[in-house]
Design a protein around this motif. Structure first.
Motif, PDB file in Angstrom:
ATOM      1  N   PHE A 157       1.051 106.019  54.533  1.00 16.39           N
ATOM      2  CA  PHE A 157       1.965 105.066  55.161  1.00 16.39           C
ATOM      3  C   PHE A 157       3.009 105.796  55.994  1.00 16.39           C
ATOM      4  O   PHE A 157       3.299 106.968  55.784  1.00 16.39           O
ATOM      5  CB  PHE A 157       2.587 104.115  54.132  1.00 16.39           C
ATOM      6  N   PHE A 158       3.531 105.044  56.984  1.00 19.43           N
ATOM      7  CA  PHE A 158       4.342 105.638  58.042  1.00 19.43           C
ATOM      8  C   PHE A 158       5.540 104.749  58.368  1.00 19.43           C
ATOM      9  O   PHE A 158       5.413 103.786  59.131  1.00 19.43           O
ATOM     10  CB  PHE A 158       3.492 105.791  59.319  1.00 19.43           C
ATOM     11  N   PRO A 159       6.711 105.051  57.829  1.00 21.66           N
ATOM     12  CA  PRO A 159       7.903 104.301  58.233  1.00 21.66           C
ATOM     13  C   PRO A 159       8.279 104.676  59.671  1.00 21.66           C
ATOM     14  O   PRO A 159       8.080 105.815  60.099  1.00 21.66           O
ATOM     15  CB  PRO A 159       8.982 104.772  57.259  1.00 21.66           C
ATOM     16  N   ALA A 160       8.831 103.730  60.402  1.00 17.47           N
ATOM     17  CA  ALA A 160       9.226 103.976  61.788  1.00 17.47           C
ATOM     18  C   ALA A 160      10.152 105.185  61.886  1.00 17.47           C
ATOM     19  O   ALA A 160      11.061 105.362  61.068  1.00 17.47           O
ATOM     20  CB  ALA A 160       9.910 102.739  62.362  1.00 17.47           C
ATOM     21  N   ASP A 161       9.894 106.022  62.896  1.00 19.77           N
ATOM     22  CA  ASP A 161      10.720 107.211  63.106  1.00 19.77           C
ATOM     23  C   ASP A 161      11.836 106.916  64.115  1.00 19.77           C
ATOM     24  O   ASP A 161      11.931 105.816  64.665  1.00 19.77           O
ATOM     25  CB  ASP A 161       9.855 108.398  63.548  1.00 19.77           C
ATOM     26  N   GLU A 162      12.702 107.927  64.347  1.00 17.12           N
ATOM     27  CA  GLU A 162      13.828 107.743  65.267  1.00 17.12           C
ATOM     28  C   GLU A 162      13.369 107.407  66.679  1.00 17.12           C
ATOM     29  O   GLU A 162      14.001 106.595  67.364  1.00 17.12           O
ATOM     30  CB  GLU A 162      14.694 109.002  65.295  1.00 17.12           C
ATOM     31  N   GLU A 163      12.281 108.036  67.135  1.00 11.74           N
ATOM     32  CA  GLU A 163      11.756 107.752  68.470  1.00 11.74           C
ATOM     33  C   GLU A 163      11.414 106.269  68.606  1.00 11.74           C
ATOM     34  O   GLU A 163      11.702 105.644  69.619  1.00 11.74           O
ATOM     35  CB  GLU A 163      10.533 108.624  68.741  1.00 11.74           C
ATOM     36  N   THR A 164      10.823 105.716  67.563  1.00  6.82           N
ATOM     37  CA  THR A 164      10.482 104.287  67.564  1.00  6.82           C
ATOM     38  C   THR A 164      11.742 103.438  67.595  1.00  6.82           C
ATOM     39  O   THR A 164      11.827 102.471  68.359  1.00  6.82           O
ATOM     40  CB  THR A 164       9.627 103.940  66.329  1.00  6.82           C
ATOM     41  N   CYS A 165      12.723 103.800  66.779  1.00  9.72           N
ATOM     42  CA  CYS A 165      13.975 103.024  66.729  1.00  9.72           C
ATOM     43  C   CYS A 165      14.689 103.025  68.074  1.00  9.72           C
ATOM     44  O   CYS A 165      15.285 102.020  68.461  1.00  9.72           O
ATOM     45  CB  CYS A 165      14.891 103.587  65.646  1.00  9.72           C
ATOM     46  N   THR A 166      14.621 104.133  68.798  1.00  2.62           N
ATOM     47  CA  THR A 166      15.240 104.214  70.115  1.00  2.62           C
ATOM     48  C   THR A 166      14.437 103.426  71.143  1.00  2.62           C
ATOM     49  O   THR A 166      15.005 102.694  71.961  1.00  2.62           O
ATOM     50  CB  THR A 166      15.351 105.694  70.559  1.00  2.62           C
ATOM     51  N   LEU A 167      13.123 103.568  71.097  1.00  2.00           N
ATOM     52  CA  LEU A 167      12.236 102.930  72.073  1.00  2.00           C
ATOM     53  C   LEU A 167      12.138 101.420  71.879  1.00  2.00           C
ATOM     54  O   LEU A 167      12.162 100.651  72.835  1.00  2.00           O
ATOM     55  CB  LEU A 167      10.841 103.566  71.976  1.00  2.00           C
ATOM     56  N   ILE A 168      12.016 100.998  70.611  1.00  2.00           N
ATOM     57  CA  ILE A 168      11.840  99.581  70.279  1.00  2.00           C
ATOM     58  C   ILE A 168      12.789  99.248  69.120  1.00  2.00           C
ATOM     59  O   ILE A 168      12.382  99.254  67.954  1.00  2.00           O
ATOM     60  CB  ILE A 168      10.382  99.273  69.834  1.00  2.00           C
ATOM     61  N   PRO A 169      14.054  98.977  69.396  1.00  2.00           N
ATOM     62  CA  PRO A 169      15.022  98.776  68.305  1.00  2.00           C
ATOM     63  C   PRO A 169      14.585  97.756  67.254  1.00  2.00           C
ATOM     64  O   PRO A 169      14.792  97.972  66.057  1.00  2.00           O
ATOM     65  CB  PRO A 169      16.288  98.319  69.047  1.00  2.00           C
ATOM     66  N   TYR A 170      13.938  96.652  67.652  1.00  2.00           N
ATOM     67  CA  TYR A 170      13.528  95.648  66.667  1.00  2.00           C
ATOM     68  C   TYR A 170      12.417  96.163  65.747  1.00  2.00           C
ATOM     69  O   TYR A 170      12.167  95.587  64.694  1.00  2.00           O
ATOM     70  CB  TYR A 170      13.099  94.338  67.336  1.00  2.00           C
ATOM     71  N   ALA A 171      11.760  97.255  66.121  1.00  2.00           N
ATOM     72  CA  ALA A 171      10.680  97.824  65.302  1.00  2.00           C
ATOM     73  C   ALA A 171      11.181  98.921  64.368  1.00  2.00           C
ATOM     74  O   ALA A 171      10.385  99.567  63.692  1.00  2.00           O
ATOM     75  CB  ALA A 171       9.567  98.362  66.200  1.00  2.00           C
ATOM     76  N   CYS A 172      12.479  99.121  64.324  1.00  2.00           N
ATOM     77  CA  CYS A 172      13.035 100.177  63.469  1.00  2.00           C
ATOM     78  C   CYS A 172      12.708  99.936  61.989  1.00  2.00           C
ATOM     79  O   CYS A 172      12.620 100.877  61.214  1.00  2.00           O
ATOM     80  CB  CYS A 172      14.544 100.256  63.685  1.00  2.00           C
ATOM     81  N   GLY A 173      12.489  98.697  61.619  1.00  2.00           N
ATOM     82  CA  GLY A 173      12.130  98.370  60.241  1.00  2.00           C
ATOM     83  C   GLY A 173      10.634  98.333  59.991  1.00  2.00           C
ATOM     84  O   GLY A 173      10.189  97.900  58.929  1.00  2.00           O
ATOM     85  N   ASN A 174       9.838  98.798  60.942  1.00  2.00           N
ATOM     86  CA  ASN A 174       8.386  98.781  60.771  1.00  2.00           C
ATOM     87  C   ASN A 174       7.923  99.839  59.778  1.00  2.00           C
ATOM     88  O   ASN A 174       8.439 100.961  59.751  1.00  2.00           O
ATOM     89  CB  ASN A 174       7.663  99.047  62.097  1.00  2.00           C
ATOM     90  N   VAL A 175       6.934  99.459  59.002  1.00  2.00           N
ATOM     91  CA  VAL A 175       6.184 100.404  58.174  1.00  2.00           C
ATOM     92  C   VAL A 175       4.714 100.107  58.434  1.00  2.00           C
ATOM     93  O   VAL A 175       4.268  98.971  58.290  1.00  2.00           O
ATOM     94  CB  VAL A 175       6.494 100.252  56.669  1.00  2.00           C
ATOM     95  N   TRP A 176       3.993 101.134  58.868  1.00  2.00           N
ATOM     96  CA  TRP A 176       2.553 101.027  59.069  1.00  2.00           C
ATOM     97  C   TRP A 176       1.872 101.741  57.926  1.00  2.00           C
ATOM     98  O   TRP A 176       2.411 102.688  57.362  1.00  2.00           O
ATOM     99  CB  TRP A 176       2.123 101.704  60.386  1.00  2.00           C
ATOM    100  N   TRP A 177       0.680 101.292  57.577  1.00  2.00           N
ATOM    101  CA  TRP A 177      -0.131 102.045  56.633  1.00  2.00           C
ATOM    102  C   TRP A 177      -1.593 101.851  56.956  1.00  2.00           C
ATOM    103  O   TRP A 177      -1.992 100.870  57.572  1.00  2.00           O
ATOM    104  CB  TRP A 177       0.203 101.728  55.182  1.00  2.00           C
ATOM    105  N   MET A 178      -2.358 102.849  56.579  1.00  2.00           N
ATOM    106  CA  MET A 178      -3.805 102.828  56.779  1.00  2.00           C
ATOM    107  C   MET A 178      -4.462 103.126  55.449  1.00  2.00           C
ATOM    108  O   MET A 178      -3.963 103.956  54.677  1.00  2.00           O
ATOM    109  CB  MET A 178      -4.231 103.884  57.799  1.00  2.00           C
ATOM    110  N   THR A 179      -5.570 102.434  55.206  1.00  2.00           N
ATOM    111  CA  THR A 179      -6.371 102.726  54.015  1.00  2.00           C
ATOM    112  C   THR A 179      -7.785 103.040  54.473  1.00  2.00           C
ATOM    113  O   THR A 179      -8.239 102.551  55.502  1.00  2.00           O
ATOM    114  CB  THR A 179      -6.413 101.528  53.040  1.00  2.00           C
ATOM    115  N   VAL A 180      -8.461 103.878  53.694  1.00  2.00           N
ATOM    116  CA  VAL A 180      -9.863 104.170  53.972  1.00  2.00           C
ATOM    117  C   VAL A 180     -10.588 104.311  52.643  1.00  2.00           C
ATOM    118  O   VAL A 180     -10.090 104.948  51.715  1.00  2.00           O
ATOM    119  CB  VAL A 180     -10.035 105.424  54.872  1.00  2.00           C
TER     120      VAL A 180
END
Length: 184
Positions: A124-147
């Motif tokens: 899983f991947f919580p939004a990083d600073e680059e994301t928060c700067t680029l897309i402020p509303y996505a600062c609370g995003n958490v992505w995850w991948m399963t396989v």
């Protein structure tokens, strides 16, 4: 007797040192699908007008070196690539978006870095600073991948909202479709 115990301890240490981490296992599982394409379905969060619902969803595990690139096609839109790279013992996810002519979209290279080695079937991947700067509303995003042996999922949860999105791909049924992402 002490020599036997010492020998067993040394053997255990060598085997432990050579054991793969959960992150390594995750990457190996994913790499076994290199060169293959899979259709997906929205299994959580789809809704009319979201740009995904009702469209053919296809992923390809296209590049499997130090960087794993997984194009994600949504209908005729070939602009998306999930880019996974290892970084200091963690895994980084970036979303690369391009236009038809190959130029980068103004919203690209967002994502996050896993805070630890994760699990062999989940990262899983919580939004990083680059994301928060680029897309402020996505600062609370958490992505995850399963396989697993049967499925791959891509997931997004926006903390503090009801936003949840999951696409599940059936890994038991590869397709013969081979597409090129824009700008490849």
């Amino acid at each position: 007797m002490k020599k036997v115990y010492l020998f067993l301890i040394v053997c255990f240490m060598v085997n432990t040192a050579n054991a793969s981490t959960p992150l390594d296992s995750f990457l190996l599982k994913l790499k076994q699908y290199c060169g293959k394409s899979f259709e997906g379905t929205i299994t959580a969060g789809g809704r009319d007008g979201d740009g995904f619902t009702g469209k053919k969803l296809l992923m390809q595990v296209k590049s499997c070196g130090d960087t794993i690139k997984i194009p994600f096609f949504v209908g005729d839109d070939q602009s998306r690539v999930w880019v996974l790279t290892t970084q200091n013992g963690s895994l980084k996810l970036k979303h690369a978006h391009t236009h038809k002519d190959g130029r980068p979209d103004r919203i690209t290279a967002y994502g996050g870095v896993s805070p630890n080695i994760g699990f062999s079937d989940l990262q899983f991947f919580p939004a990083d600073e680059e994301t928060c700067t680029l897309i402020p509303y996505a600062c609370g995003n958490v992505w995850w991948m399963t396989v697993s042996d049967t499925s791959f999922t891509y997931n997004l949860r926006r903390i503090g909202s009801d936003r949840l999105f999951t696409v599940t791909f059936d890994l038991t049924m590869p397709t013969n479709e081979v597409l090129q992402p824009w700008g490849w």
